[in-house]
Design a protein around this motif. Sequence first.
Motif, PDB file in Angstrom:
ATOM      1  N   TYR A   1       0.835  -1.204   0.000  1.00 34.95           N
ATOM      2  CA  TYR A   1       0.000   0.000   0.000  1.00 34.95           C
ATOM      3  C   TYR A   1       0.871   1.256   0.000  1.00 34.95           C
ATOM      4  O   TYR A   1       0.577   2.238  -0.674  1.00 34.95           O
ATOM      5  CB  TYR A   1      -0.942   0.029   1.199  1.00 34.95           C
ATOM      6  N   ASP A   2       1.952   1.229   0.779  1.00 34.91           N
ATOM      7  CA  ASP A   2       2.857   2.374   0.848  1.00 34.91           C
ATOM      8  C   ASP A   2       3.511   2.613  -0.512  1.00 34.91           C
ATOM      9  O   ASP A   2       3.601   3.758  -0.974  1.00 34.91           O
ATOM     10  CB  ASP A   2       3.918   2.151   1.929  1.00 34.91           C
ATOM     11  N   TYR A   3       3.941   1.543  -1.154  1.00 38.65           N
ATOM     12  CA  TYR A   3       4.525   1.661  -2.497  1.00 38.65           C
ATOM     13  C   TYR A   3       3.498   2.252  -3.464  1.00 38.65           C
ATOM     14  O   TYR A   3       3.800   3.179  -4.223  1.00 38.65           O
ATOM     15  CB  TYR A   3       4.998   0.288  -2.996  1.00 38.65           C
ATOM     16  N   MET A   4       2.274   1.716  -3.428  1.00 36.82           N
ATOM     17  CA  MET A   4       1.216   2.198  -4.318  1.00 36.82           C
ATOM     18  C   MET A   4       0.908   3.674  -4.046  1.00 36.82           C
ATOM     19  O   MET A   4       0.666   4.447  -4.977  1.00 36.82           O
ATOM     20  CB  MET A   4      -0.042   1.338  -4.152  1.00 36.82           C
ATOM     21  N   LEU A   5       0.930   4.058  -2.782  1.00 33.55           N
ATOM     22  CA  LEU A   5       0.682   5.454  -2.413  1.00 33.55           C
ATOM     23  C   LEU A   5       1.769   6.359  -2.989  1.00 33.55           C
ATOM     24  O   LEU A   5       1.461   7.404  -3.584  1.00 33.55           O
ATOM     25  CB  LEU A   5       0.621   5.590  -0.890  1.00 33.55           C
ATOM     26  N   ARG A   6       3.032   5.959  -2.851  1.00 31.74           N
ATOM     27  CA  ARG A   6       4.126   6.761  -3.402  1.00 31.74           C
ATOM     28  C   ARG A   6       4.018   6.864  -4.921  1.00 31.74           C
ATOM     29  O   ARG A   6       4.247   7.933  -5.498  1.00 31.74           O
ATOM     30  CB  ARG A   6       5.491   6.188  -2.991  1.00 31.74           C
ATOM     31  N   ARG A   7       3.620   5.776  -5.567  1.00 34.04           N
ATOM     32  CA  ARG A   7       3.445   5.787  -7.024  1.00 34.04           C
ATOM     33  C   ARG A   7       2.270   6.690  -7.424  1.00 34.04           C
ATOM     34  O   ARG A   7       2.335   7.372  -8.439  1.00 34.04           O
ATOM     35  CB  ARG A   7       3.240   4.360  -7.555  1.00 34.04           C
TER      36      ARG A   7
ATOM     37  N   LYS B   1       1.197  13.473 -13.898  1.00 33.24           N
ATOM     38  CA  LYS B   1       0.023  13.141 -14.727  1.00 33.24           C
ATOM     39  C   LYS B   1       0.413  12.000 -15.676  1.00 33.24           C
ATOM     40  O   LYS B   1       0.234  12.072 -16.882  1.00 33.24           O
ATOM     41  CB  LYS B   1      -0.504  14.356 -15.494  1.00 33.24           C
ATOM     42  N   ASP B   2       0.966  10.939 -15.075  1.00 30.53           N
ATOM     43  CA  ASP B   2       1.541   9.812 -15.801  1.00 30.53           C
ATOM     44  C   ASP B   2       0.574   8.629 -15.845  1.00 30.53           C
ATOM     45  O   ASP B   2       0.329   7.978 -14.829  1.00 30.53           O
ATOM     46  CB  ASP B   2       2.858   9.419 -15.129  1.00 30.53           C
ATOM     47  N   VAL B   3       0.033   8.362 -17.021  1.00 33.98           N
ATOM     48  CA  VAL B   3      -0.945   7.285 -17.204  1.00 33.98           C
ATOM     49  C   VAL B   3      -0.312   5.911 -16.968  1.00 33.98           C
ATOM     50  O   VAL B   3      -0.957   5.008 -16.431  1.00 33.98           O
ATOM     51  CB  VAL B   3      -1.588   7.379 -18.607  1.00 33.98           C
ATOM     52  N   ALA B   4       0.957   5.737 -17.350  1.00 33.62           N
ATOM     53  CA  ALA B   4       1.625   4.449 -17.175  1.00 33.62           C
ATOM     54  C   ALA B   4       1.728   4.078 -15.692  1.00 33.62           C
ATOM     55  O   ALA B   4       1.494   2.917 -15.323  1.00 33.62           O
ATOM     56  CB  ALA B   4       3.015   4.474 -17.816  1.00 33.62           C
ATOM     57  N   ILE B   5       2.036   5.029 -14.858  1.00 29.19           N
ATOM     58  CA  ILE B   5       2.120   4.760 -13.412  1.00 29.19           C
ATOM     59  C   ILE B   5       0.730   4.448 -12.870  1.00 29.19           C
ATOM     60  O   ILE B   5       0.559   3.534 -12.059  1.00 29.19           O
ATOM     61  CB  ILE B   5       2.762   5.943 -12.646  1.00 29.19           C
ATOM     62  N   LEU B   6      -0.270   5.194 -13.338  1.00 30.23           N
ATOM     63  CA  LEU B   6      -1.648   4.916 -12.908  1.00 30.23           C
ATOM     64  C   LEU B   6      -2.050   3.491 -13.285  1.00 30.23           C
ATOM     65  O   LEU B   6      -2.680   2.789 -12.492  1.00 30.23           O
ATOM     66  CB  LEU B   6      -2.617   5.922 -13.521  1.00 30.23           C
ATOM     67  N   THR B   7      -1.660   3.059 -14.461  1.00 29.43           N
ATOM     68  CA  THR B   7      -1.982   1.701 -14.909  1.00 29.43           C
ATOM     69  C   THR B   7      -1.288   0.668 -14.024  1.00 29.43           C
ATOM     70  O   THR B   7      -1.886  -0.357 -13.676  1.00 29.43           O
ATOM     71  CB  THR B   7      -1.587   1.519 -16.393  1.00 29.43           C
TER      72      THR B   7
ATOM     73  N   VAL C   1      -0.494   1.001 -10.819  1.00 34.49           N
ATOM     74  CA  VAL C   1      -1.217   0.965  -9.542  1.00 34.49           C
ATOM     75  C   VAL C   1      -2.580   0.299  -9.731  1.00 34.49           C
ATOM     76  O   VAL C   1      -3.011  -0.500  -8.889  1.00 34.49           O
ATOM     77  CB  VAL C   1      -1.352   2.385  -8.932  1.00 34.49           C
ATOM     78  N   GLU C   2      -3.230   0.594 -10.834  1.00 35.13           N
ATOM     79  CA  GLU C   2      -4.527  -0.020 -11.134  1.00 35.13           C
ATOM     80  C   GLU C   2      -4.390  -1.548 -11.195  1.00 35.13           C
ATOM     81  O   GLU C   2      -5.224  -2.276 -10.654  1.00 35.13           O
ATOM     82  CB  GLU C   2      -5.058   0.514 -12.459  1.00 35.13           C
ATOM     83  N   ASP C   3      -3.328  -2.024 -11.837  1.00 33.41           N
ATOM     84  CA  ASP C   3      -3.097  -3.472 -11.933  1.00 33.41           C
ATOM     85  C   ASP C   3      -2.953  -4.102 -10.547  1.00 33.41           C
ATOM     86  O   ASP C   3      -3.477  -5.187 -10.293  1.00 33.41           O
ATOM     87  CB  ASP C   3      -1.859  -3.771 -12.788  1.00 33.41           C
ATOM     88  N   PHE C   4      -2.250  -3.420  -9.644  1.00 31.83           N
ATOM     89  CA  PHE C   4      -2.129  -3.927  -8.268  1.00 31.83           C
ATOM     90  C   PHE C   4      -3.498  -3.997  -7.599  1.00 31.83           C
ATOM     91  O   PHE C   4      -3.832  -4.985  -6.943  1.00 31.83           O
ATOM     92  CB  PHE C   4      -1.186  -3.054  -7.425  1.00 31.83           C
ATOM     93  N   PHE C   5      -4.284  -2.936  -7.768  1.00 28.26           N
ATOM     94  CA  PHE C   5      -5.624  -2.919  -7.160  1.00 28.26           C
ATOM     95  C   PHE C   5      -6.502  -4.039  -7.723  1.00 28.26           C
ATOM     96  O   PHE C   5      -7.251  -4.667  -6.978  1.00 28.26           O
ATOM     97  CB  PHE C   5      -6.313  -1.565  -7.359  1.00 28.26           C
ATOM     98  N   VAL C   6      -6.418  -4.290  -9.016  1.00 30.87           N
ATOM     99  CA  VAL C   6      -7.212  -5.359  -9.629  1.00 30.87           C
ATOM    100  C   VAL C   6      -6.794  -6.713  -9.038  1.00 30.87           C
ATOM    101  O   VAL C   6      -7.649  -7.536  -8.701  1.00 30.87           O
ATOM    102  CB  VAL C   6      -7.067  -5.342 -11.177  1.00 30.87           C
ATOM    103  N   GLN C   7      -5.493  -6.927  -8.885  1.00 26.96           N
ATOM    104  CA  GLN C   7      -5.014  -8.178  -8.290  1.00 26.96           C
ATOM    105  C   GLN C   7      -5.502  -8.317  -6.845  1.00 26.96           C
ATOM    106  O   GLN C   7      -5.948  -9.389  -6.439  1.00 26.96           O
ATOM    107  CB  GLN C   7      -3.485  -8.246  -8.342  1.00 26.96           C
ATOM    108  N   PHE C   8      -5.376  -7.237  -6.080  1.00 26.11           N
ATOM    109  CA  PHE C   8      -5.862  -7.260  -4.690  1.00 26.11           C
ATOM    110  C   PHE C   8      -7.355  -7.568  -4.657  1.00 26.11           C
ATOM    111  O   PHE C   8      -7.814  -8.403  -3.894  1.00 26.11           O
ATOM    112  CB  PHE C   8      -5.618  -5.908  -3.993  1.00 26.11           C
TER     113      PHE C   8
END
Length: 125
Positions: free
Chosen positions: A81-87, A95-101, A103-110
């Motif tokens: 969660y801390d890593y995802m928060l920093r990202r 405003k980086d879509v690649a980083i958002l993707t 983090v989104e992938d991590f959330f989908v896995q969770f």
Amino acid sequence: MLHNAAQTYQSNQVTTATPAELTLMLYNGAIKFIKQAKNAIHANEVAKAHEYCLKVQSILYELIATLNTEVPISQDFEKMYDYMLRRMIEANMRKDVAILTEVEDFFVQFRDTWKEAMVLAKNHG
């Protein structure tokens, strides 16, 4: 009128949800807000993108705050969660879509793992 009914329904959903269901709602909310942030970036709506990123950051703060520290795996969750928060902060600043993707992938896995765990707990509980 319909909007108020939807808000009431949503509010009731949250107040009657189990902790497991609330966590699932947080994961789903984060995924939704990341999608909205990416759409806002593509539409060059910087202020909206910022707003959605902040919502995801708030969800991550909530997830960290509600971890059960007595369970050993919670330390691993906290690190993720801390890593995802920093990202998310970095994605918001750039405003980086690649980083958002990412983090989104991590959330989908969770979320998917969490849903599976809820089904297993229900079947064995």
